[in-house]
Scaffold this motif. Structure first.
Motif, PDB file in Angstrom:
ATOM      1  N   TRP A  91      -1.998  17.729 -13.694  1.00 32.80           N
ATOM      2  CA  TRP A  91      -1.529  16.540 -14.420  1.00 32.80           C
ATOM      3  C   TRP A  91      -0.043  16.706 -14.702  1.00 32.80           C
ATOM      4  O   TRP A  91       0.429  17.820 -14.955  1.00 32.80           O
ATOM      5  N   TYR A  92       0.675  15.599 -14.645  1.00 32.33           N
ATOM      6  CA  TYR A  92       2.078  15.540 -15.046  1.00 32.33           C
ATOM      7  C   TYR A  92       2.319  14.124 -15.557  1.00 32.33           C
ATOM      8  O   TYR A  92       1.587  13.186 -15.194  1.00 32.33           O
ATOM      9  N   PRO A  93       3.308  13.943 -16.433  1.00 31.95           N
ATOM     10  CA  PRO A  93       3.562  12.592 -16.946  1.00 31.95           C
ATOM     11  C   PRO A  93       3.800  11.615 -15.793  1.00 31.95           C
ATOM     12  O   PRO A  93       4.581  11.890 -14.877  1.00 31.95           O
ATOM     13  N   GLY A  94       3.062  10.531 -15.819  1.00 34.04           N
ATOM     14  CA  GLY A  94       3.211   9.500 -14.798  1.00 34.04           C
ATOM     15  C   GLY A  94       2.351   9.701 -13.560  1.00 34.04           C
ATOM     16  O   GLY A  94       2.398   8.884 -12.643  1.00 34.04           O
ATOM     17  N   CYS A  95       1.544  10.780 -13.523  1.00 34.76           N
ATOM     18  CA  CYS A  95       0.717  10.978 -12.327  1.00 34.76           C
ATOM     19  C   CYS A  95      -0.360   9.894 -12.280  1.00 34.76           C
ATOM     20  O   CYS A  95      -0.765   9.355 -13.307  1.00 34.76           O
ATOM     21  N   PRO A  96      -0.835   9.565 -11.074  1.00 31.85           N
ATOM     22  CA  PRO A  96      -1.887   8.545 -10.968  1.00 31.85           C
ATOM     23  C   PRO A  96      -3.148   9.006 -11.707  1.00 31.85           C
ATOM     24  O   PRO A  96      -3.537  10.162 -11.617  1.00 31.85           O
ATOM     25  N   MET A  97      -3.755   8.079 -12.433  1.00 30.39           N
ATOM     26  CA  MET A  97      -4.957   8.389 -13.215  1.00 30.39           C
ATOM     27  C   MET A  97      -6.052   7.380 -12.873  1.00 30.39           C
ATOM     28  O   MET A  97      -5.768   6.267 -12.437  1.00 30.39           O
ATOM     29  N   GLU A  98      -7.291   7.803 -13.122  1.00 26.92           N
ATOM     30  CA  GLU A  98      -8.447   6.928 -13.000  1.00 26.92           C
ATOM     31  C   GLU A  98      -9.471   7.387 -14.025  1.00 26.92           C
ATOM     32  O   GLU A  98      -9.372   8.493 -14.556  1.00 26.92           O
ATOM     33  N   GLU A  99     -10.457   6.550 -14.327  1.00 22.91           N
ATOM     34  CA  GLU A  99     -11.473   6.924 -15.303  1.00 22.91           C
ATOM     35  C   GLU A  99     -12.560   7.754 -14.646  1.00 22.91           C
ATOM     36  O   GLU A  99     -12.942   7.519 -13.509  1.00 22.91           O
ATOM     37  N   ASP A 100     -13.070   8.743 -15.418  1.00 25.59           N
ATOM     38  CA  ASP A 100     -14.195   9.537 -14.931  1.00 25.59           C
ATOM     39  C   ASP A 100     -15.504   8.848 -15.314  1.00 25.59           C
ATOM     40  O   ASP A 100     -15.508   7.718 -15.812  1.00 25.59           O
ATOM     41  N   ALA A 101     -16.600   9.528 -15.113  1.00 27.37           N
ATOM     42  CA  ALA A 101     -17.930   8.966 -15.383  1.00 27.37           C
ATOM     43  C   ALA A 101     -18.130   8.626 -16.856  1.00 27.37           C
ATOM     44  O   ALA A 101     -18.997   7.829 -17.199  1.00 27.37           O
ATOM     45  N   PHE A 102     -17.322   9.218 -17.742  1.00 21.10           N
ATOM     46  CA  PHE A 102     -17.431   8.963 -19.174  1.00 21.10           C
ATOM     47  C   PHE A 102     -16.309   8.061 -19.677  1.00 21.10           C
ATOM     48  O   PHE A 102     -16.056   7.986 -20.869  1.00 21.10           O
ATOM     49  N   HIS A 103     -15.586   7.425 -18.744  1.00 22.19           N
ATOM     50  CA  HIS A 103     -14.485   6.499 -19.045  1.00 22.19           C
ATOM     51  C   HIS A 103     -13.296   7.200 -19.700  1.00 22.19           C
ATOM     52  O   HIS A 103     -12.577   6.609 -20.499  1.00 22.19           O
ATOM     53  N   ILE A 104     -13.092   8.461 -19.352  1.00 28.57           N
ATOM     54  CA  ILE A 104     -11.950   9.225 -19.835  1.00 28.57           C
ATOM     55  C   ILE A 104     -10.981   9.376 -18.660  1.00 28.57           C
ATOM     56  O   ILE A 104     -11.404   9.708 -17.544  1.00 28.57           O
ATOM     57  N   PRO A 105      -9.697   9.113 -18.875  1.00 24.94           N
ATOM     58  CA  PRO A 105      -8.736   9.238 -17.775  1.00 24.94           C
ATOM     59  C   PRO A 105      -8.693  10.656 -17.194  1.00 24.94           C
ATOM     60  O   PRO A 105      -8.777  11.647 -17.917  1.00 24.94           O
ATOM     61  N   LYS A 106      -8.576  10.694 -15.865  1.00 22.40           N
ATOM     62  CA  LYS A 106      -8.444  11.963 -15.145  1.00 22.40           C
ATOM     63  C   LYS A 106      -7.409  11.772 -14.040  1.00 22.40           C
ATOM     64  O   LYS A 106      -7.176  10.655 -13.579  1.00 22.40           O
ATOM     65  N   PRO A 107      -6.763  12.876 -13.609  1.00 21.73           N
ATOM     66  CA  PRO A 107      -5.801  12.760 -12.508  1.00 21.73           C
ATOM     67  C   PRO A 107      -6.490  12.281 -11.232  1.00 21.73           C
ATOM     68  O   PRO A 107      -7.631  12.645 -10.950  1.00 21.73           O
TER      69      PRO A 107
END
Length: 189
Positions: A91-107
């Motif tokens: 992870w780094y500031p501004g890296c692409p993110m998406e939600e995981d199975a629990f709706h928590i952002p992940k790289p």
């Protein structure tokens, strides 16, 4: 309240954390504790977490830790629901993110790595390395399976101290605990 009624304790601690007076000031104090604590650490890779439900956000302190050292990497967890554990991706500031199975952002689409040190969010904590999380067991299982095992550092607010907390069979002890009040314990120093 029975010290081992973990579901009720979790619910109460989340409510208390969200209602903490001056939570932003407490978070600023904890940022400073974490930054100073990291100064003596030799690890170059840290696994962290995306803050939810009023958790302390360690990412600003970690970004400062990494910004002048290109070999340092920060990772956020990606849940492996099939195995009940976590993998860490850069992870780094501004890296692409998406939600995981629990709706928590992940790289999204970043490199996987095994951290040398893991920052572990704590709803509550007890004496000698006991931690109370959300009850999914992901952090404990991940720590128990990693070879070599990374140093595990609990991060949470002091209101979560539970002096009568009893360990469960699957709990993995923390190596250190940090709150806005400072280093609660550190097995290395």
């Amino acid at each position: 309240m029975d010290a081992n009624d973990r579901a009720a304790i979790r619910h109460k601690l989340i409510e208390q954390r969200l209602a903490l007076p001056k939570r932003l000031e407490l978070a600023a104090d904890l940022q400073e504790v974490l930054r100073v604590w990291l100064l003596r650490r030799r690890e170059t890779t840290i696994g962290a977490y995306w803050p939810i439900k009023g958790e302390f956000d360690p990412l600003p302190a970690l970004y400062r830790w990494a910004e002048d050292h290109p070999e340092r990497r920060i990772g956020l967890p990606v849940v492996d629901k099939a195995h009940g554990n976590l993998r860490f991706h850069v992870w780094y500031p501004g890296c692409p993110m998406e939600e995981d199975a629990f709706h928590i952002p992940k790289p999204k689409g970043t490199e996987e790595f095994q951290p040398q040190l893991m920052l572990v969010p704590c709803l509550g904590f007890g004496p000698c390395g006991l931690r109370l999380g959300y009850g999914g067991g992901f952090m404990d299982k991940t720590l128990a399976e990693m070879k070599p095992r990374p140093a595990a550092v609990g991060i949470g607010y002091a209101h979560g101290f539970l002096p009568l907390l009893k360990p469960s069979a699957l709990d993995v002890a923390l190596d250190a605990m940090l709150t806005e009040e400072g280093v609660v314990w550190d097995r290395e120093g």
